[in-house]
Design a protein around this motif. Sequence first.
Motif, PDB file in Angstrom:
ATOM      1  N   MET A 151      47.159  31.297  43.712  1.00 49.19           N
ATOM      2  CA  MET A 151      47.381  32.184  44.846  1.00 49.19           C
ATOM      3  C   MET A 151      46.746  31.546  46.077  1.00 49.19           C
ATOM      4  O   MET A 151      45.597  31.110  46.032  1.00 49.19           O
ATOM      5  CB  MET A 151      46.743  33.546  44.599  1.00 49.19           C
ATOM      6  N   PRO A 152      47.491  31.467  47.157  1.00 50.66           N
ATOM      7  CA  PRO A 152      46.926  30.847  48.351  1.00 50.66           C
ATOM      8  C   PRO A 152      45.797  31.693  48.935  1.00 50.66           C
ATOM      9  O   PRO A 152      45.774  32.916  48.771  1.00 50.66           O
ATOM     10  CB  PRO A 152      48.106  30.775  49.308  1.00 50.66           C
ATOM     11  N   ALA A 153      44.887  31.035  49.597  1.00 50.00           N
ATOM     12  CA  ALA A 153      43.808  31.750  50.278  1.00 50.00           C
ATOM     13  C   ALA A 153      44.409  32.610  51.378  1.00 50.00           C
ATOM     14  O   ALA A 153      45.384  32.238  52.016  1.00 50.00           O
ATOM     15  CB  ALA A 153      42.825  30.758  50.863  1.00 50.00           C
ATOM     16  N   PHE A 198      44.212  33.805  56.781  1.00 54.78           N
ATOM     17  CA  PHE A 198      44.838  34.286  58.007  1.00 54.78           C
ATOM     18  C   PHE A 198      44.699  35.794  58.177  1.00 54.78           C
ATOM     19  O   PHE A 198      45.031  36.327  59.234  1.00 54.78           O
ATOM     20  CB  PHE A 198      46.314  33.878  58.067  1.00 54.78           C
ATOM     21  N   LEU A 199      44.211  36.480  57.148  1.00 55.71           N
ATOM     22  CA  LEU A 199      43.976  37.923  57.220  1.00 55.71           C
ATOM     23  C   LEU A 199      42.494  38.190  57.455  1.00 55.71           C
ATOM     24  O   LEU A 199      41.632  37.518  56.888  1.00 55.71           O
ATOM     25  CB  LEU A 199      44.405  38.615  55.925  1.00 55.71           C
ATOM     26  N   SER A 200      42.218  39.193  58.250  1.00 54.83           N
ATOM     27  CA  SER A 200      40.826  39.597  58.470  1.00 54.83           C
ATOM     28  C   SER A 200      40.295  40.294  57.219  1.00 54.83           C
ATOM     29  O   SER A 200      41.069  40.701  56.339  1.00 54.83           O
ATOM     30  CB  SER A 200      40.739  40.546  59.665  1.00 54.83           C
ATOM     31  N   ASP A 201      38.995  40.458  57.143  1.00 51.84           N
ATOM     32  CA  ASP A 201      38.386  41.178  56.016  1.00 51.84           C
ATOM     33  C   ASP A 201      38.941  42.595  55.932  1.00 51.84           C
ATOM     34  O   ASP A 201      39.229  43.100  54.845  1.00 51.84           O
ATOM     35  CB  ASP A 201      36.866  41.206  56.155  1.00 51.84           C
ATOM     36  N   ALA A 202      39.123  43.242  57.072  1.00 54.61           N
ATOM     37  CA  ALA A 202      39.653  44.614  57.096  1.00 54.61           C
ATOM     38  C   ALA A 202      41.094  44.649  56.591  1.00 54.61           C
ATOM     39  O   ALA A 202      41.487  45.583  55.872  1.00 54.61           O
ATOM     40  CB  ALA A 202      39.560  45.188  58.503  1.00 54.61           C
ATOM     41  N   GLU A 203      41.888  43.626  56.941  1.00 56.40           N
ATOM     42  CA  GLU A 203      43.277  43.583  56.478  1.00 56.40           C
ATOM     43  C   GLU A 203      43.351  43.362  54.969  1.00 56.40           C
ATOM     44  O   GLU A 203      44.144  44.010  54.281  1.00 56.40           O
ATOM     45  CB  GLU A 203      44.047  42.495  57.221  1.00 56.40           C
ATOM     46  N   VAL A 204      42.519  42.477  54.442  1.00 52.23           N
ATOM     47  CA  VAL A 204      42.488  42.261  52.990  1.00 52.23           C
ATOM     48  C   VAL A 204      42.060  43.551  52.293  1.00 52.23           C
ATOM     49  O   VAL A 204      42.649  43.945  51.283  1.00 52.23           O
ATOM     50  CB  VAL A 204      41.556  41.088  52.608  1.00 52.23           C
ATOM     51  N   ALA A 205      41.057  44.217  52.826  1.00 48.88           N
ATOM     52  CA  ALA A 205      40.601  45.482  52.238  1.00 48.88           C
ATOM     53  C   ALA A 205      41.731  46.505  52.218  1.00 48.88           C
ATOM     54  O   ALA A 205      41.912  47.214  51.223  1.00 48.88           O
ATOM     55  CB  ALA A 205      39.407  46.020  53.023  1.00 48.88           C
ATOM     56  N   ALA A 206      42.503  46.575  53.279  1.00 50.98           N
ATOM     57  CA  ALA A 206      43.615  47.528  53.343  1.00 50.98           C
ATOM     58  C   ALA A 206      44.685  47.201  52.303  1.00 50.98           C
ATOM     59  O   ALA A 206      45.208  48.102  51.630  1.00 50.98           O
ATOM     60  CB  ALA A 206      44.215  47.537  54.742  1.00 50.98           C
ATOM     61  N   ILE A 257      34.043  31.353  45.161  1.00 51.16           N
ATOM     62  CA  ILE A 257      34.196  31.244  43.713  1.00 51.16           C
ATOM     63  C   ILE A 257      35.279  30.205  43.403  1.00 51.16           C
ATOM     64  O   ILE A 257      36.397  30.308  43.900  1.00 51.16           O
ATOM     65  CB  ILE A 257      34.571  32.607  43.103  1.00 51.16           C
ATOM     66  N   PRO A 258      34.972  29.199  42.578  1.00 51.06           N
ATOM     67  CA  PRO A 258      35.964  28.184  42.235  1.00 51.06           C
ATOM     68  C   PRO A 258      37.123  28.781  41.429  1.00 51.06           C
ATOM     69  O   PRO A 258      36.933  29.759  40.684  1.00 51.06           O
ATOM     70  CB  PRO A 258      35.205  27.171  41.388  1.00 51.06           C
ATOM     71  N   PRO A 259      38.320  28.218  41.561  1.00 51.89           N
ATOM     72  CA  PRO A 259      39.498  28.760  40.870  1.00 51.89           C
ATOM     73  C   PRO A 259      39.326  28.911  39.366  1.00 51.89           C
ATOM     74  O   PRO A 259      39.804  29.885  38.788  1.00 51.89           O
ATOM     75  CB  PRO A 259      40.598  27.744  41.193  1.00 51.89           C
ATOM     76  N   ASP A 260      38.633  27.980  38.709  1.00 45.80           N
ATOM     77  CA  ASP A 260      38.474  28.089  37.260  1.00 45.80           C
ATOM     78  C   ASP A 260      37.650  29.315  36.879  1.00 45.80           C
ATOM     79  O   ASP A 260      37.895  29.951  35.856  1.00 45.80           O
ATOM     80  CB  ASP A 260      37.889  26.812  36.654  1.00 45.80           C
ATOM     81  N   GLN A 261      36.686  29.683  37.711  1.00 48.58           N
ATOM     82  CA  GLN A 261      35.890  30.888  37.443  1.00 48.58           C
ATOM     83  C   GLN A 261      36.711  32.151  37.706  1.00 48.58           C
ATOM     84  O   GLN A 261      36.563  33.144  36.996  1.00 48.58           O
ATOM     85  CB  GLN A 261      34.620  30.891  38.279  1.00 48.58           C
TER      86      GLN A 261
END
Length: 75
Positions: free
Chosen positions: A10-12, A15-23, A58-62
């Motif tokens: 999954m791409p990082a 480009f979204l703010s913390d508030a947008e990710v939370a929403a 957090i690394p992808p494998d974790q």
Amino acid sequence: AGGKSLNSTMPALTFLSDAEVAAVVTYVRSAWGNDKLRPAGMAPLDAAAVAQVRAQHIPPDQVYARRQQLKAAQK
């Protein structure tokens, strides 16, 4: 059920703010019947919680290992 399993990275969402990710996460937690799966009283995610997780790097494998643990716990 009936969905398609995908095995890719999954791409990082930088480009979204913390508030947008939370929403988005809060919406997904309650859409498509997911509200029946989450623990009672689980509060909506907020920007501070997203910022805290993003700061962990957090690394992808974790992430993958944790996802496998969560899947096993649901069975």
